[in-house]
Scaffold this motif. Structure first.
Motif, PDB file in Angstrom:
ATOM      1  N   ILE A  62      35.125  47.259  40.836  1.00 51.51           N
ATOM      2  CA  ILE A  62      35.905  48.503  40.740  1.00 51.51           C
ATOM      3  C   ILE A  62      36.421  48.894  42.116  1.00 51.51           C
ATOM      4  CG2 ILE A  62      35.805  50.978  40.224  1.00 51.51           C
ATOM      5  CD1 ILE A  62      33.668  50.248  38.074  1.00 51.51           C
ATOM      6  N   TRP A  63      35.535  48.901  43.113  1.00 51.04           N
ATOM      7  CA  TRP A  63      35.887  49.315  44.472  1.00 51.04           C
ATOM      8  C   TRP A  63      36.997  48.442  45.052  1.00 51.04           C
ATOM      9  CZ3 TRP A  63      33.797  47.110  49.364  1.00 51.04           C
ATOM     10  CH2 TRP A  63      34.094  47.896  50.469  1.00 51.04           C
ATOM     11  N   SER A  64      36.796  47.142  44.990  1.00 48.73           N
ATOM     12  CA  SER A  64      37.795  46.255  45.589  1.00 48.73           C
ATOM     13  C   SER A  64      39.055  46.169  44.740  1.00 48.73           C
ATOM     14  CB  SER A  64      37.206  44.860  45.820  1.00 48.73           C
ATOM     15  OG  SER A  64      36.803  44.275  44.595  1.00 48.73           O
ATOM     16  N   GLY A  65      38.907  46.125  43.423  1.00 48.59           N
ATOM     17  CA  GLY A  65      40.071  46.022  42.549  1.00 48.59           C
ATOM     18  C   GLY A  65      40.975  47.237  42.632  1.00 48.59           C
ATOM     19  N   VAL A  66      40.378  48.408  42.517  1.00 49.06           N
ATOM     20  CA  VAL A  66      41.171  49.637  42.625  1.00 49.06           C
ATOM     21  C   VAL A  66      41.764  49.740  44.033  1.00 49.06           C
ATOM     22  CG1 VAL A  66      41.056  52.168  42.603  1.00 49.06           C
ATOM     23  CG2 VAL A  66      39.923  50.848  40.803  1.00 49.06           C
ATOM     24  N   GLY A  67      40.981  49.357  45.033  1.00 45.34           N
ATOM     25  CA  GLY A  67      41.481  49.363  46.403  1.00 45.34           C
ATOM     26  C   GLY A  67      42.680  48.450  46.586  1.00 45.34           C
ATOM     27  N   ILE A  68      42.619  47.245  46.025  1.00 47.01           N
ATOM     28  CA  ILE A  68      43.736  46.305  46.126  1.00 47.01           C
ATOM     29  C   ILE A  68      44.979  46.866  45.452  1.00 47.01           C
ATOM     30  CG2 ILE A  68      44.607  44.065  45.320  1.00 47.01           C
ATOM     31  CD1 ILE A  68      41.695  43.025  45.676  1.00 47.01           C
ATOM     32  N   LEU A  85      57.829  40.218  40.799  1.00 45.73           N
ATOM     33  CA  LEU A  85      57.169  40.074  39.499  1.00 45.73           C
ATOM     34  C   LEU A  85      55.760  39.518  39.654  1.00 45.73           C
ATOM     35  CD1 LEU A  85      57.292  40.262  36.441  1.00 45.73           C
ATOM     36  CD2 LEU A  85      58.312  37.978  36.418  1.00 45.73           C
ATOM     37  N   ILE A  86      55.560  38.587  40.567  1.00 39.82           N
ATOM     38  CA  ILE A  86      54.226  38.017  40.768  1.00 39.82           C
ATOM     39  C   ILE A  86      53.261  39.084  41.277  1.00 39.82           C
ATOM     40  CG2 ILE A  86      52.896  36.350  42.136  1.00 39.82           C
ATOM     41  CD1 ILE A  86      55.302  34.460  41.892  1.00 39.82           C
ATOM     42  N   THR A  87      53.710  39.958  42.172  1.00 41.87           N
ATOM     43  CA  THR A  87      52.872  41.056  42.660  1.00 41.87           C
ATOM     44  C   THR A  87      52.431  41.945  41.507  1.00 41.87           C
ATOM     45  OG1 THR A  87      54.094  41.066  44.751  1.00 41.87           O
ATOM     46  CG2 THR A  87      52.779  43.020  44.248  1.00 41.87           C
ATOM     47  N   ILE A  88      53.372  42.299  40.653  1.00 40.94           N
ATOM     48  CA  ILE A  88      53.068  43.162  39.513  1.00 40.94           C
ATOM     49  C   ILE A  88      52.116  42.469  38.542  1.00 40.94           C
ATOM     50  CG2 ILE A  88      54.084  44.322  37.505  1.00 40.94           C
ATOM     51  CD1 ILE A  88      56.600  44.733  39.361  1.00 40.94           C
ATOM     52  N   ILE A  91      48.587  42.459  39.990  1.00 42.08           N
ATOM     53  CA  ILE A  91      47.949  43.774  39.853  1.00 42.08           C
ATOM     54  C   ILE A  91      47.461  43.977  38.421  1.00 42.08           C
ATOM     55  CG2 ILE A  91      48.447  46.258  39.831  1.00 42.08           C
ATOM     56  CD1 ILE A  91      50.144  45.781  42.352  1.00 42.08           C
ATOM     57  N   ILE A  92      48.261  43.604  37.456  1.00 40.02           N
ATOM     58  CA  ILE A  92      47.859  43.733  36.055  1.00 40.02           C
ATOM     59  C   ILE A  92      46.623  42.886  35.774  1.00 40.02           C
ATOM     60  CG2 ILE A  92      48.553  43.180  33.682  1.00 40.02           C
ATOM     61  CD1 ILE A  92      51.436  44.022  34.546  1.00 40.02           C
ATOM     62  N   MET A  93      46.572  41.667  36.313  1.00 41.29           N
ATOM     63  CA  MET A  93      45.412  40.799  36.094  1.00 41.29           C
ATOM     64  C   MET A  93      44.158  41.371  36.748  1.00 41.29           C
ATOM     65  SD  MET A  93      46.932  36.901  36.012  1.00 41.29           S
ATOM     66  CE  MET A  93      47.100  36.761  37.748  1.00 41.29           C
ATOM     67  N   ILE A  94      44.300  41.990  37.919  1.00 42.25           N
ATOM     68  CA  ILE A  94      43.149  42.620  38.569  1.00 42.25           C
ATOM     69  C   ILE A  94      42.618  43.753  37.703  1.00 42.25           C
ATOM     70  CG2 ILE A  94      42.453  44.070  40.532  1.00 42.25           C
ATOM     71  CD1 ILE A  94      44.413  42.334  42.236  1.00 42.25           C
ATOM     72  N   ILE A  95      43.508  44.575  37.180  1.00 44.68           N
ATOM     73  CA  ILE A  95      43.092  45.684  36.312  1.00 44.68           C
ATOM     74  C   ILE A  95      42.400  45.166  35.065  1.00 44.68           C
ATOM     75  CG2 ILE A  95      43.944  47.587  34.882  1.00 44.68           C
ATOM     76  CD1 ILE A  95      46.155  47.963  37.071  1.00 44.68           C
ATOM     77  N   ILE A  96      42.945  44.128  34.454  1.00 41.81           N
ATOM     78  CA  ILE A  96      42.320  43.526  33.262  1.00 41.81           C
ATOM     79  C   ILE A  96      40.932  42.993  33.609  1.00 41.81           C
ATOM     80  CG2 ILE A  96      42.452  41.595  31.639  1.00 41.81           C
ATOM     81  CD1 ILE A  96      45.532  42.040  31.647  1.00 41.81           C
ATOM     82  N   GLY A  97      40.797  42.350  34.763  1.00 37.43           N
ATOM     83  CA  GLY A  97      39.499  41.831  35.192  1.00 37.43           C
ATOM     84  C   GLY A  97      38.467  42.932  35.372  1.00 37.43           C
ATOM     85  N   ILE A  98      38.869  44.035  35.970  1.00 32.43           N
ATOM     86  CA  ILE A  98      37.950  45.164  36.154  1.00 32.43           C
ATOM     87  C   ILE A  98      37.493  45.700  34.807  1.00 32.43           C
ATOM     88  CG2 ILE A  98      37.767  47.543  36.973  1.00 32.43           C
ATOM     89  CD1 ILE A  98      39.751  46.752  39.207  1.00 32.43           C
ATOM     90  N   ILE A  99      38.437  45.860  33.886  1.00 32.52           N
ATOM     91  CA  ILE A  99      38.104  46.374  32.555  1.00 32.52           C
ATOM     92  C   ILE A  99      37.146  45.435  31.841  1.00 32.52           C
ATOM     93  CG2 ILE A  99      39.041  46.870  30.262  1.00 32.52           C
ATOM     94  CD1 ILE A  99      41.598  47.900  31.764  1.00 32.52           C
ATOM     95  N   LEU A 100      37.432  44.132  31.859  1.00 33.66           N
ATOM     96  CA  LEU A 100      36.570  43.163  31.182  1.00 33.66           C
ATOM     97  C   LEU A 100      35.168  43.133  31.778  1.00 33.66           C
ATOM     98  CD1 LEU A 100      39.050  40.196  30.594  1.00 33.66           C
ATOM     99  CD2 LEU A 100      38.111  41.783  28.881  1.00 33.66           C
ATOM    100  N   LEU A 101      35.085  43.175  33.097  1.00 41.53           N
ATOM    101  CA  LEU A 101      33.776  43.178  33.741  1.00 41.53           C
ATOM    102  C   LEU A 101      32.984  44.418  33.340  1.00 41.53           C
ATOM    103  CD1 LEU A 101      31.938  41.638  35.651  1.00 41.53           C
ATOM    104  CD2 LEU A 101      32.935  42.911  37.531  1.00 41.53           C
TER     105      LEU A 101
END
Length: 108
Positions: A62-68, A85-88, A91-101
């Protein structure tokens, strides 16, 4: 619940510290650099407090993902850094990873 408030404070401290570090221009603006260090110190203090009850992996994700994510947005808005588009998608994949974790891990 207070552990998530500590985590939020830690995230805010990290975001402020990182933004100030960029603004310090490699510590050539000493006052901003010193504020960055203070912000990081408070960030780690509150991060350690949240770790009393939140699992390390979840808290760090959460800390690193939200920070990124937010740091990237700050960079785009404040420092006029380029995005695409790759940046966006990243970011979407990081958010999905945080949610799944968070969905698959239980706290202490």
């Amino acid at each position: 619940m207070k552990e998530y408030i500590y985590l939020l404070i830690a995230i805010i401290g990290e975001l402020i510290g990182t933004t100030l570090l960029k603004a310090s221009d490699g510590f050539s603006k000493l006052f901003l650099g010193m504020l960055a260090l203070f912000s990081y110190a408070s960030c780690y203090f509150f991060f350690s407090k949240c770790l009393k009850t939140i699992n390390l992996g979840v808290a760090y994700a959460i800390w690193s993902g939200v920070g990124i994510v937010i740091t990237t947005v700050i960079g785009i808005i404040l420092w006029k850094e380029k995005n695409n588009l790759i940046t966006i998608l990243a970011i979407i994949m990081i958010i999905i990873g945080i949610i799944l974790l968070n969905l698959t891990t239980t706290n202490k």
